[in-house]
Scaffold this motif. Sequence first.
Motif, PDB file in Angstrom:
ATOM      1  N   ILE A 135     -30.633 -60.825-110.474  1.00 34.88           N
ATOM      2  CA  ILE A 135     -30.292 -60.549-109.072  1.00 34.88           C
ATOM      3  C   ILE A 135     -30.508 -61.786-108.205  1.00 34.88           C
ATOM      4  N   GLN A 136     -31.547 -62.544-108.473  1.00 28.92           N
ATOM      5  CA  GLN A 136     -31.759 -63.791-107.736  1.00 28.92           C
ATOM      6  C   GLN A 136     -30.578 -64.738-107.915  1.00 28.92           C
ATOM      7  N   LEU A 137     -30.078 -64.824-109.149  1.00 27.88           N
ATOM      8  CA  LEU A 137     -28.917 -65.675-109.419  1.00 27.88           C
ATOM      9  C   LEU A 137     -27.689 -65.162-108.674  1.00 27.88           C
ATOM     10  N   ALA A 138     -27.477 -63.847-108.699  1.00 22.12           N
ATOM     11  CA  ALA A 138     -26.332 -63.265-107.997  1.00 22.12           C
ATOM     12  C   ALA A 138     -26.408 -63.556-106.498  1.00 22.12           C
ATOM     13  N   ASN A 139     -27.599 -63.471-105.932  1.00 24.43           N
ATOM     14  CA  ASN A 139     -27.770 -63.780-104.514  1.00 24.43           C
ATOM     15  C   ASN A 139     -27.444 -65.250-104.228  1.00 24.43           C
ATOM     16  N   GLN A 140     -27.908 -66.131-105.104  1.00 26.48           N
ATOM     17  CA  GLN A 140     -27.649 -67.566-104.920  1.00 26.48           C
ATOM     18  C   GLN A 140     -26.160 -67.877-105.017  1.00 26.48           C
ATOM     19  N   GLU A 141     -25.490 -67.223-105.966  1.00 25.95           N
ATOM     20  CA  GLU A 141     -24.076 -67.498-106.222  1.00 25.95           C
ATOM     21  C   GLU A 141     -23.141 -66.651-105.369  1.00 25.95           C
ATOM     22  N   LYS A 142     -23.714 -65.750-104.581  1.00 24.41           N
ATOM     23  CA  LYS A 142     -22.939 -64.887-103.686  1.00 24.41           C
ATOM     24  C   LYS A 142     -21.907 -64.050-104.442  1.00 24.41           C
ATOM     25  N   VAL A 143     -22.420 -63.265-105.386  1.00 22.97           N
ATOM     26  CA  VAL A 143     -21.583 -62.294-106.096  1.00 22.97           C
ATOM     27  C   VAL A 143     -22.216 -60.914-105.968  1.00 22.97           C
ATOM     28  N   TRP A 144     -21.388 -59.895-106.139  1.00 20.82           N
ATOM     29  CA  TRP A 144     -21.871 -58.518-106.053  1.00 20.82           C
ATOM     30  C   TRP A 144     -22.776 -58.156-107.228  1.00 20.82           C
ATOM     31  N   ILE A 145     -23.763 -57.328-106.955  1.00 23.10           N
ATOM     32  CA  ILE A 145     -24.498 -56.614-107.998  1.00 23.10           C
ATOM     33  C   ILE A 145     -23.962 -55.191-108.024  1.00 23.10           C
ATOM     34  N   ASP A 146     -23.455 -54.789-109.191  1.00 20.51           N
ATOM     35  CA  ASP A 146     -22.836 -53.475-109.373  1.00 20.51           C
ATOM     36  C   ASP A 146     -23.855 -52.523-109.995  1.00 20.51           C
ATOM     37  N   LEU A 147     -24.130 -51.418-109.300  1.00 22.41           N
ATOM     38  CA  LEU A 147     -25.150 -50.464-109.731  1.00 22.41           C
ATOM     39  C   LEU A 147     -24.557 -49.214-110.377  1.00 22.41           C
ATOM     40  N   ALA A 148     -23.289 -49.256-110.758  1.00 23.27           N
ATOM     41  CA  ALA A 148     -22.741 -48.176-111.584  1.00 23.27           C
ATOM     42  C   ALA A 148     -23.465 -48.181-112.929  1.00 23.27           C
ATOM     43  N   HIS A 149     -23.762 -47.014-113.453  1.00 24.81           N
ATOM     44  CA  HIS A 149     -24.371 -46.842-114.781  1.00 24.81           C
ATOM     45  C   HIS A 149     -25.886 -47.084-114.823  1.00 24.81           C
ATOM     46  N   ILE A 150     -26.494 -47.564-113.772  1.00 27.78           N
ATOM     47  CA  ILE A 150     -27.893 -47.968-113.811  1.00 27.78           C
ATOM     48  C   ILE A 150     -28.830 -46.757-113.710  1.00 27.78           C
ATOM     49  N   SER A 151     -30.055 -46.893-114.211  1.00 30.31           N
ATOM     50  CA  SER A 151     -31.058 -45.835-114.078  1.00 30.31           C
ATOM     51  C   SER A 151     -31.434 -45.650-112.614  1.00 30.31           C
ATOM     52  N   THR A 152     -32.008 -44.490-112.296  1.00 32.46           N
ATOM     53  CA  THR A 152     -32.404 -44.218-110.913  1.00 32.46           C
ATOM     54  C   THR A 152     -33.447 -45.223-110.437  1.00 32.46           C
ATOM     55  N   GLN A 153     -34.433 -45.515-111.271  1.00 29.50           N
ATOM     56  CA  GLN A 153     -35.449 -46.503-110.890  1.00 29.50           C
ATOM     57  C   GLN A 153     -34.834 -47.891-110.775  1.00 29.50           C
ATOM     58  N   GLY A 154     -33.910 -48.195-111.678  1.00 31.27           N
ATOM     59  CA  GLY A 154     -33.214 -49.474-111.598  1.00 31.27           C
ATOM     60  C   GLY A 154     -32.425 -49.600-110.309  1.00 31.27           C
ATOM     61  N   PHE A 155     -31.775 -48.512-109.909  1.00 27.04           N
ATOM     62  CA  PHE A 155     -31.047 -48.479-108.642  1.00 27.04           C
ATOM     63  C   PHE A 155     -31.985 -48.814-107.486  1.00 27.04           C
ATOM     64  N   ASN A 156     -33.131 -48.135-107.460  1.00 23.87           N
ATOM     65  CA  ASN A 156     -34.077 -48.336-106.361  1.00 23.87           C
ATOM     66  C   ASN A 156     -34.620 -49.762-106.330  1.00 23.87           C
ATOM     67  N   ASP A 157     -34.901 -50.303-107.510  1.00 20.41           N
ATOM     68  CA  ASP A 157     -35.406 -51.679-107.585  1.00 20.41           C
ATOM     69  C   ASP A 157     -34.336 -52.680-107.134  1.00 20.41           C
ATOM     70  N   ALA A 158     -33.128 -52.506-107.659  1.00 17.96           N
ATOM     71  CA  ALA A 158     -32.071 -53.493-107.431  1.00 17.96           C
ATOM     72  C   ALA A 158     -31.576 -53.495-105.990  1.00 17.96           C
ATOM     73  N   ILE A 159     -31.509 -52.318-105.388  1.00 18.48           N
ATOM     74  CA  ILE A 159     -30.957 -52.264-104.032  1.00 18.48           C
ATOM     75  C   ILE A 159     -31.893 -52.923-103.025  1.00 18.48           C
ATOM     76  N   GLU A 160     -33.163 -53.034-103.386  1.00 19.36           N
ATOM     77  CA  GLU A 160     -34.117 -53.735-102.532  1.00 19.36           C
ATOM     78  C   GLU A 160     -33.918 -55.245-102.595  1.00 19.36           C
TER      79      GLU A 160
END
Length: 305
Positions: A155-180
């Motif tokens: 996610i840090q790399l995605a933020n640096q490179e300005k690309v989307w993080i796609d949360l389709a298919h992810i676990s509920t806890q993963g969703f909560n972690d990643a969206i933060e």
Amino acid sequence: MIIDCHCDALLKMWLHKVDFIDDVVLDVNRQKWINSPVRVQCFAIYVPEHIPTESKFIIALEMIDLFIEKIIKPYSDIKWIKQKLDIEELKSYEKGAMLTLEGLDCIGNDLFKLRLLIRLGVKMIGMSWNTANLAVDGIGESRAAGLTDFGKKVIQLANQEKVWIDLAHISTQGFNDAIELANHVIVSHANSRKICDHARNLDDEQIKKIIEKNGLIGITFVKDFVVKKEKATIADLIYHIAHFIQMGAEDHIVFGSDFDGTDQFIEHLSAIDNYWSLQLTLHQRFSLKQCQKISYLNFLRHFPS
């Protein structure tokens, strides 16, 4: 104008060794695309689970090669979308094609592989595909764990490179972690769990979090995500869109059909040239401004830059 955030045509092209121009096995081929209102189509790189671990990255590169050699190079009227400006500069007769990644299995724990995929044009990184990888658990993993330290680096790399993080298919806890952590969030293909109780759909709390994060939700046409009954109609899909709007997500809805990713579709909405039927129903049900937002404006406004 319509923008579609997810299809699996590259997977079918790789599996069946078919050409893009007009092969009937493809829900998204050139002929159907030209005869549709879709201006920009996102093409997912999805490496099937059965592929040996050591071969997965090579297969991902093969799919990028197919994208370039079979979709981009042969046709002067199909442009490779690598930035927002590429969409804005499309001529009236031109289509745009964009690369996305569905699942991180293909990179193992090698961040340089992800950097390479981004350099090769990937603009959306799907964190998982139902099962666990070294970054996060998928929604189908019974452990249901969230992001690993490696996942946070992704996610840090995605933020640096300005690309989307796609949360389709992810676990509920993963969703909560990643969206933060993610600056640019999308769920490329999912619907409302309140309307249809499917594990891959979004509950109302997740919808609220996406709105708060200024993210996007891609409405999908997979039957089991729309209704629990035997057949789904476009009218059934409209209930999901109406619920998202009622939740305050009018500025956060896009389309993520999942064409070529399933054979269980909505009636009269099983290939890209069927978008005309959906477009007609949308304009009967919602205002012109709402239809424009869902069809393309929301995607453009949220494009990472």
